[in-house]
Design a protein around this motif. Structure first.
Motif, PDB file in Angstrom:
ATOM      1  N   SER A  60      -3.831   7.875   0.797  1.00 49.20           N
ATOM      2  CA  SER A  60      -3.482   6.478   1.087  1.00 49.20           C
ATOM      3  C   SER A  60      -4.460   5.806   2.046  1.00 49.20           C
ATOM      4  O   SER A  60      -4.402   4.586   2.230  1.00 49.20           O
ATOM      5  CB  SER A  60      -2.069   6.398   1.686  1.00 49.20           C
ATOM      6  N   LEU A  63      -6.501   2.899   0.749  1.00 47.81           N
ATOM      7  CA  LEU A  63      -5.635   1.757   0.471  1.00 47.81           C
ATOM      8  C   LEU A  63      -5.281   1.015   1.755  1.00 47.81           C
ATOM      9  O   LEU A  63      -5.193  -0.217   1.772  1.00 47.81           O
ATOM     10  CB  LEU A  63      -4.365   2.228  -0.237  1.00 47.81           C
ATOM     11  N   THR A 259       1.352  -4.066  -7.717  1.00 44.84           N
ATOM     12  CA  THR A 259       0.520  -3.024  -7.125  1.00 44.84           C
ATOM     13  C   THR A 259       1.309  -1.737  -6.915  1.00 44.84           C
ATOM     14  O   THR A 259       0.791  -0.633  -7.127  1.00 44.84           O
ATOM     15  CB  THR A 259      -0.072  -3.501  -5.791  1.00 44.84           C
ATOM     16  N   ASN A 263       0.200   1.711  -8.784  1.00 46.98           N
ATOM     17  CA  ASN A 263      -0.172   2.910  -8.041  1.00 46.98           C
ATOM     18  C   ASN A 263       0.819   4.052  -8.263  1.00 46.98           C
ATOM     19  O   ASN A 263       0.433   5.225  -8.272  1.00 46.98           O
ATOM     20  CB  ASN A 263      -0.296   2.592  -6.549  1.00 46.98           C
ATOM     21  N   SER A 380      -0.409  -6.828  -0.673  1.00 51.81           N
ATOM     22  CA  SER A 380      -0.078  -5.916  -1.765  1.00 51.81           C
ATOM     23  C   SER A 380      -0.414  -4.470  -1.425  1.00 51.81           C
ATOM     24  O   SER A 380       0.107  -3.544  -2.049  1.00 51.81           O
ATOM     25  CB  SER A 380      -0.814  -6.320  -3.041  1.00 51.81           C
ATOM     26  N   ARG A 381      -1.287  -4.268  -0.449  1.00 53.26           N
ATOM     27  CA  ARG A 381      -1.609  -2.888  -0.038  1.00 53.26           C
ATOM     28  C   ARG A 381      -0.379  -2.174   0.481  1.00 53.26           C
ATOM     29  O   ARG A 381      -0.302  -0.943   0.437  1.00 53.26           O
ATOM     30  CB  ARG A 381      -2.699  -2.890   1.038  1.00 53.26           C
ATOM     31  N   ALA A 384       1.004  -0.636  -2.394  1.00 52.21           N
ATOM     32  CA  ALA A 384       0.119   0.436  -2.839  1.00 52.21           C
ATOM     33  C   ALA A 384       0.278   1.681  -1.983  1.00 52.21           C
ATOM     34  O   ALA A 384       0.277   2.809  -2.491  1.00 52.21           O
ATOM     35  CB  ALA A 384      -1.333  -0.041  -2.800  1.00 52.21           C
TER      36      ALA A 384
END
Length: 444
Positions: A60, A63, A259, A263, A380-381, A384
């Motif tokens: 992660s 991201l 997202t 993911n 949006s991360r 994710a």
């Protein structure tokens, strides 16, 4: 007519399509960079003796970096220029990849993966806007889809190289190869990518606008009228106030949901298929089918947007994604059917991501565009990063693969609800009162 109107309503030139190709290459590098850790995870875990939790954070980390880069670098592009920030982001990416290859501990690798993600975040926000600004209205969706297809190509290339290089040269070779490709892209960007004419027009640099117009084959027969009045500084406060608040919040929610679903499917599919009872090899093939379908999905979405409104196409893709996600996991007892549906899952989810990259820049005026896109990517991360982590906890809590895919389907379908009311922003630049005219159709 004004230079913005000229680009929007006239045919695409060879150089404009070349810019789209260069953007596709840059996005392929982003795809390569983001999956590099996934393909090297087994070797890295063995060398550093990582626990599952440590590996999860490592997967992660890039991201997380993308979220930071999107928020910190994207607003600067509206103030200092798209090209300058793309070059800065590529340089950060190059450093992160190079140092990742020379990391001697888990902590070092984690840090440099975050740095790599910061560079990728800046590239994503800026290049997405460049694609939109150098494409006419008719082919804007198709150009964005071609650009987005680069992600799947880069991810696939990373997988092929990992299978060949890691047994012989070690996991470090994957990051070094990415660094070499990034250095090539840095040189190509310096030489071939022009600065945004929207940015230059806003800065009052008419001579530079005309120089770039000649370079991309638009001649000099146009005006360089100033854009509509806009804030002197582009920042989050502007897109979170007044008429932009509702649009921004809707795009943030939609981008986060898509997202998260994307993911979840791309990172957890191989593992969940083995949990369902398939072999490890079948799990890998299922993941490959998703990646393959992703590349096709971007192109299909783009072709559809030449005839259908981009937002409506995105809504349709999100609803179909929900259906196919459930069908994919319930067909796991019939591998060949499941693999075929896996292509559909990848196609539709990647089409949704392409749709968000198409719809988001269209929703803002030029002066707020990069900030709007960058903030949406940054927000949006959260989806994710959290999606893979939450799925891990739910799996430990006893959730079945079918339940997990059904939950993801519900989230993806809610994207259609979040997009209600989002519209393309259009501002006509008029230098003097004129009679209404019907514009000529765009021809390729």
């Amino acid at each position: 007519m004004d230079i913005r109107q000229l680009i929007d309503t006239t045919r695409m030139t060879t150089y404009q399509w070349f810019i789209i190709g260069l953007a596709c290459f840059l996005n392929a590098l982003d795809g390569y960079d983001l999956v590099a850790m996934a393909f090297t995870s087994s070797s890295v875990s063995e060398e550093f003796g990582l626990s599952g939790a440590q590996l999860g954070w490592l997967l992660s980390s890039a991201l997380i970096g993308i979220g930071i880069g999107s928020f910190l670098l994207a607003p600067l592009a509206d103030r200092y220029g798209r090209k300058k920030l793309i070059l800065a982001a590529l340089s950060i990416d190059l450093v992160g990849l190079t140092m990742s290859a020379f990391s001697d501990s888990y902590g070092e690798l984690l840090f440099w993966r975050v740095i790599t993600g910061i560079g990728v975040g800046g590239i994503l926000a800026c290049v997405t806007v460049v694609v939109s600004e150098f494409t006419n209205l008719r082919f804007r969706g198709l150009a964005t889809s071609i650009y987005s297809a680069g992600y799947g190509l880069g991810a696939s290339l990373c997988g092929v190289l990992a299978a060949q290089f890691i047994p012989t040269y070690g996991w470090e070779s994957i990051f070094l190869t990415g660094a070499v490709l990034t250095a090539v892209s840095l040189v190509a960007t310096v030489i071939f990518l022009p600065e945004s004419v929207d940015y230059l027009r806003a800065q009052g640099r008419e001579d530079d606008v005309r120089s770039i117009a000649r370079r991309i084959g638009k001649g000099v027969d146009f005006t360089v009228a100033p854009p509509a009045p806009a804030p002197e500084r582009s920042n989050l406060r502007e897109i979170l106030s007044g008429p932009w608040l509702a649009t921004t919040l809707k795009l943030w929610v939609a981008f986060s949901l898509i997202t998260a679903g994307f993911n979840f499917a791309n990172q957890w599919t191989p593992k969940l298929l083995t949990e369902y009872g398939l072999s490890a090899q079948q799990g890998i093939i299922g993941g490959i089918m998703l990646s393959f379908g992703g590349t096709i999905g971007s192109l299909i979405y783009g072709v559809l947007t030449t005839r259908i409104d981009a937002r409506r196409t995105l809504v349709a893709f999100s609803l179909l994604s929900a259906v196919v996600l459930v069908g994919f996991i319930t067909a796991a007892s019939w591998p060949m059917v499941m693999f075929a549906l896996g292509v559909g899952v990848g196609m539709l989810l990647n089409g949704c991501v392409t749709g968000m990259y198409t719809v988001t820049p269209q929703a803002y005026p030029s002066a707020l565009r990069t900030t709007g896109v960058g903030s949406a990517i940054g927000i949006s991360r959260a989806g994710a990063v959290l999606a893979p982590i939450v799925v891990g906890y739910l799996l430990d809590a006893g959730w079945s693969p079918v339940a997990l895919y059904t939950g993801a389907a519900v989230l993806v379908s809610l994207t259609a609800v979040a997009l209600v009311g989002v519209r393309e922003h259009r501002v006509a630049v008029v230098t003097q009162p004129v009679s209404p005219e019907v514009p000529e159709p765009v021809r390729s």
